[in-house]
Design a protein around this motif. Sequence first.
Motif, short mmCIF file in Angstrom:
data_model
loop_
_atom_site.label_atom_id
_atom_site.label_comp_id
_atom_site.label_asym_id
_atom_site.label_seq_id
_atom_site.Cartn_x
_atom_site.Cartn_y
_atom_site.Cartn_z
N HIS A 18 0.80 -1.22 0.00
CA HIS A 18 0.00 0.00 0.00
C HIS A 18 0.83 1.28 0.00
O HIS A 18 0.28 2.37 0.01
CB HIS A 18 -0.93 0.01 1.22
CG HIS A 18 -0.19 0.00 2.53
ND1 HIS A 18 0.19 -1.17 3.14
CD2 HIS A 18 0.24 1.00 3.32
CE1 HIS A 18 0.83 -0.89 4.26
NE2 HIS A 18 0.88 0.43 4.39
N ASP A 19 2.16 1.15 -0.04
CA ASP A 19 3.03 2.32 0.09
C ASP A 19 4.05 2.34 -1.05
O ASP A 19 5.18 1.89 -0.89
CB ASP A 19 3.74 2.27 1.45
CG ASP A 19 4.63 3.47 1.70
OD1 ASP A 19 4.47 4.49 0.99
OD2 ASP A 19 5.49 3.40 2.60
N PRO A 20 3.67 2.87 -2.22
CA PRO A 20 4.59 2.84 -3.37
C PRO A 20 5.90 3.57 -3.14
O PRO A 20 6.90 3.24 -3.77
CB PRO A 20 3.78 3.52 -4.48
CG PRO A 20 2.35 3.38 -4.07
CD PRO A 20 2.36 3.43 -2.56
N ALA A 21 5.90 4.55 -2.26
CA ALA A 21 7.13 5.30 -2.01
C ALA A 21 8.09 4.52 -1.12
O ALA A 21 9.29 4.83 -1.08
CB ALA A 21 6.82 6.64 -1.36
N GLY A 22 7.58 3.53 -0.39
CA GLY A 22 8.39 2.80 0.56
C GLY A 22 9.11 1.62 -0.05
O GLY A 22 8.85 1.22 -1.18
N PRO A 23 10.03 1.03 0.72
CA PRO A 23 10.79 -0.12 0.21
C PRO A 23 9.96 -1.39 0.20
O PRO A 23 8.98 -1.52 0.93
CB PRO A 23 11.94 -0.22 1.22
CG PRO A 23 11.37 0.32 2.50
CD PRO A 23 10.43 1.43 2.08
N PHE A 24 10.36 -2.32 -0.67
CA PHE A 24 9.78 -3.66 -0.74
C PHE A 24 8.27 -3.62 -1.02
O PHE A 24 7.50 -4.41 -0.49
CB PHE A 24 10.08 -4.45 0.54
CG PHE A 24 11.53 -4.46 0.91
CD1 PHE A 24 12.42 -5.28 0.24
CD2 PHE A 24 12.03 -3.62 1.89
CE1 PHE A 24 13.77 -5.28 0.55
CE2 PHE A 24 13.38 -3.61 2.23
CZ PHE A 24 14.26 -4.46 1.55
N TYR A 25 7.89 -2.69 -1.90
CA TYR A 25 6.49 -2.52 -2.29
C TYR A 25 6.16 -3.53 -3.39
O TYR A 25 6.81 -3.55 -4.44
CB TYR A 25 6.27 -1.09 -2.78
CG TYR A 25 4.95 -0.83 -3.45
CD1 TYR A 25 3.75 -0.99 -2.75
CD2 TYR A 25 4.88 -0.40 -4.78
CE1 TYR A 25 2.52 -0.73 -3.36
CE2 TYR A 25 3.66 -0.13 -5.38
CZ TYR A 25 2.49 -0.31 -4.68
OH TYR A 25 1.28 -0.06 -5.28
N GLY A 26 5.12 -4.34 -3.17
CA GLY A 26 4.78 -5.40 -4.11
C GLY A 26 3.86 -4.99 -5.24
O GLY A 26 3.62 -5.79 -6.16
N GLY A 27 3.32 -3.78 -5.22
CA GLY A 27 2.46 -3.31 -6.29
C GLY A 27 1.02 -3.74 -6.15
O GLY A 27 0.62 -4.37 -5.17
N ARG A 28 0.22 -3.40 -7.16
CA ARG A 28 -1.21 -3.72 -7.18
C ARG A 28 -1.59 -4.57 -8.39
O ARG A 28 -2.75 -4.93 -8.55
CB ARG A 28 -2.04 -2.43 -7.17
CG ARG A 28 -1.91 -1.60 -5.88
CD ARG A 28 -2.40 -2.37 -4.68
NE ARG A 28 -2.39 -1.60 -3.45
CZ ARG A 28 -3.44 -0.94 -2.96
NH1 ARG A 28 -4.59 -0.95 -3.61
NH2 ARG A 28 -3.34 -0.27 -1.84
N GLN A 29 -0.62 -4.87 -9.24
CA GLN A 29 -0.85 -5.71 -10.41
C GLN A 29 0.49 -6.26 -10.88
O GLN A 29 1.54 -5.76 -10.47
CB GLN A 29 -1.51 -4.89 -11.53
CG GLN A 29 -0.68 -3.73 -12.01
CD GLN A 29 -1.44 -2.88 -13.01
OE1 GLN A 29 -2.59 -3.11 -13.32
NE2 GLN A 29 -0.76 -1.86 -13.54
N PRO A 30 0.49 -7.28 -11.71
CA PRO A 30 1.76 -7.85 -12.19
C PRO A 30 2.61 -6.80 -12.91
O PRO A 30 2.11 -6.04 -13.73
CB PRO A 30 1.31 -8.96 -13.14
CG PRO A 30 -0.04 -9.37 -12.63
CD PRO A 30 -0.68 -8.10 -12.15
N CYS A 31 3.88 -6.78 -12.58
CA CYS A 31 4.80 -5.81 -13.18
C CYS A 31 5.53 -6.44 -14.37
O CYS A 31 5.36 -7.62 -14.70
CB CYS A 31 5.78 -5.30 -12.14
SG CYS A 31 6.93 -6.55 -11.52
N HIS A 32 6.35 -5.64 -15.02
CA HIS A 32 7.04 -6.05 -16.24
C HIS A 32 7.81 -7.36 -16.07
O HIS A 32 7.65 -8.30 -16.87
CB HIS A 32 8.00 -4.94 -16.68
CG HIS A 32 9.02 -5.37 -17.69
ND1 HIS A 32 8.74 -5.48 -19.03
CD2 HIS A 32 10.33 -5.73 -17.54
CE1 HIS A 32 9.81 -5.89 -19.68
NE2 HIS A 32 10.79 -6.04 -18.82
N GLY A 33 8.67 -7.44 -15.05
CA GLY A 33 9.49 -8.63 -14.88
C GLY A 33 8.68 -9.89 -14.68
O GLY A 33 9.01 -10.96 -15.20
N ARG A 34 7.60 -9.79 -13.93
CA ARG A 34 6.73 -10.94 -13.74
C ARG A 34 6.08 -11.35 -15.06
O ARG A 34 6.00 -12.55 -15.37
CB ARG A 34 5.66 -10.63 -12.70
CG ARG A 34 4.64 -11.76 -12.53
CD ARG A 34 3.64 -11.46 -11.44
NE ARG A 34 2.56 -12.44 -11.42
CZ ARG A 34 1.57 -12.45 -10.53
NH1 ARG A 34 1.52 -11.52 -9.58
NH2 ARG A 34 0.63 -13.38 -10.58
#
Length: 371
Positions: free
Chosen positions: A192-208
């Motif tokens: 829930h914190d995009p500015a913070g470290p180890f943020y997992g996102g809200r949807q699959p990202c490019h690498g995934r």
Amino acid sequence: RMHAMPSQSNPADPSLAVFPDNYAHARVLWKQHLSSQRKPVECRTFTVPETAPDGTPLTTDSVWIGPQTAARVLVILGGTHGIEGFAGTAVICDMLAELAHAHLPADLAVLCVHALTPWGYAWHRRCDADGIDLNRNCIDFDQPLPQNPGYDELRPWLFEADSRHRQQAFQAYIDVHGQTAFEIAISGGQYHDPAGPFYGGRQPCHGRRVVETLIADCHLAERRLAVIDVHTGLGTWGQGEIICDHPPGSDGATTAQRWYGDACTLPALGTSSSVPKVGLLDYAWHAIMPSGSCYITLEYGTQPTRELIEVLLRDHRFWAEYGTAAPRQREYPALVEDLRAHFCPDDPGWREQVLLQARHIIRQAMHGLLS
């Protein structure tokens, strides 16, 4: 435009020339080592919309070497965390140099994936342009997002500029909950914190998406797999720790322990420098792996965990304050230098250890696949 970072390669030692100076140099090395292959190769390129600091395109690249029908596949991943790609490039290019003069067994192929998080690689960050950590992104986003109450409790202190006050707050948390709980709170994953470290996102990202595409298109669920994901920054200086996040007692864990012996560590059992985490890239592979396969993280240690957390928090505070203007700030070159020093030290001994250990572990993986 940004000025190029000074070269950190060691021209006096040709064996270390596989360590790039920057993302652009990494792609040059990648292409050079691909051009030397005499075996059948199939290359693919996956682009991202963002560009490098100099405006050039950013890509993840893959190559399949060997027979398309191979029942056994060795997979080497680099740059899962962008800035950690410097060592990933070195390990991949070093292996490609050996493959150029070696014969692969008839039923074995090699799949290399270079720069899984290319924006982070080019901009000297672990995450992508949206702040997403690929290695926390592999969850089912159709289900409720995982919670990390420890992160929520510590969040105000993560962005506290006064290091003394920050460390006092961290120590108070450790005194109550313990060191492992503290590390899980910081690095276990949050959503829930995009500015913070180890943020997992809200949807699959490019690498995934790249990994899932390769798994499907290369029919990897139908082949026996040995996956090695190269990382840096955690653990004992110069030591390549073989981290296995397969559940204890599972076929994957048993396979990893058989192939790599007592050097194989399991976070779930508390034997690793890494604590258990949510959303690891490992899990995308675990879900499709047939029996007799395994996924390991090859993690090369540098500075103590406290130093890792400090340099990462400094990076996130800096980008949270300046956003896309961060690279134009006077303090930016010093930050990049410190990040590079942590994730790919300019130390010939450390770099030599990376290559020597990788060669040994790759041989172990090949032997395991063929046994």
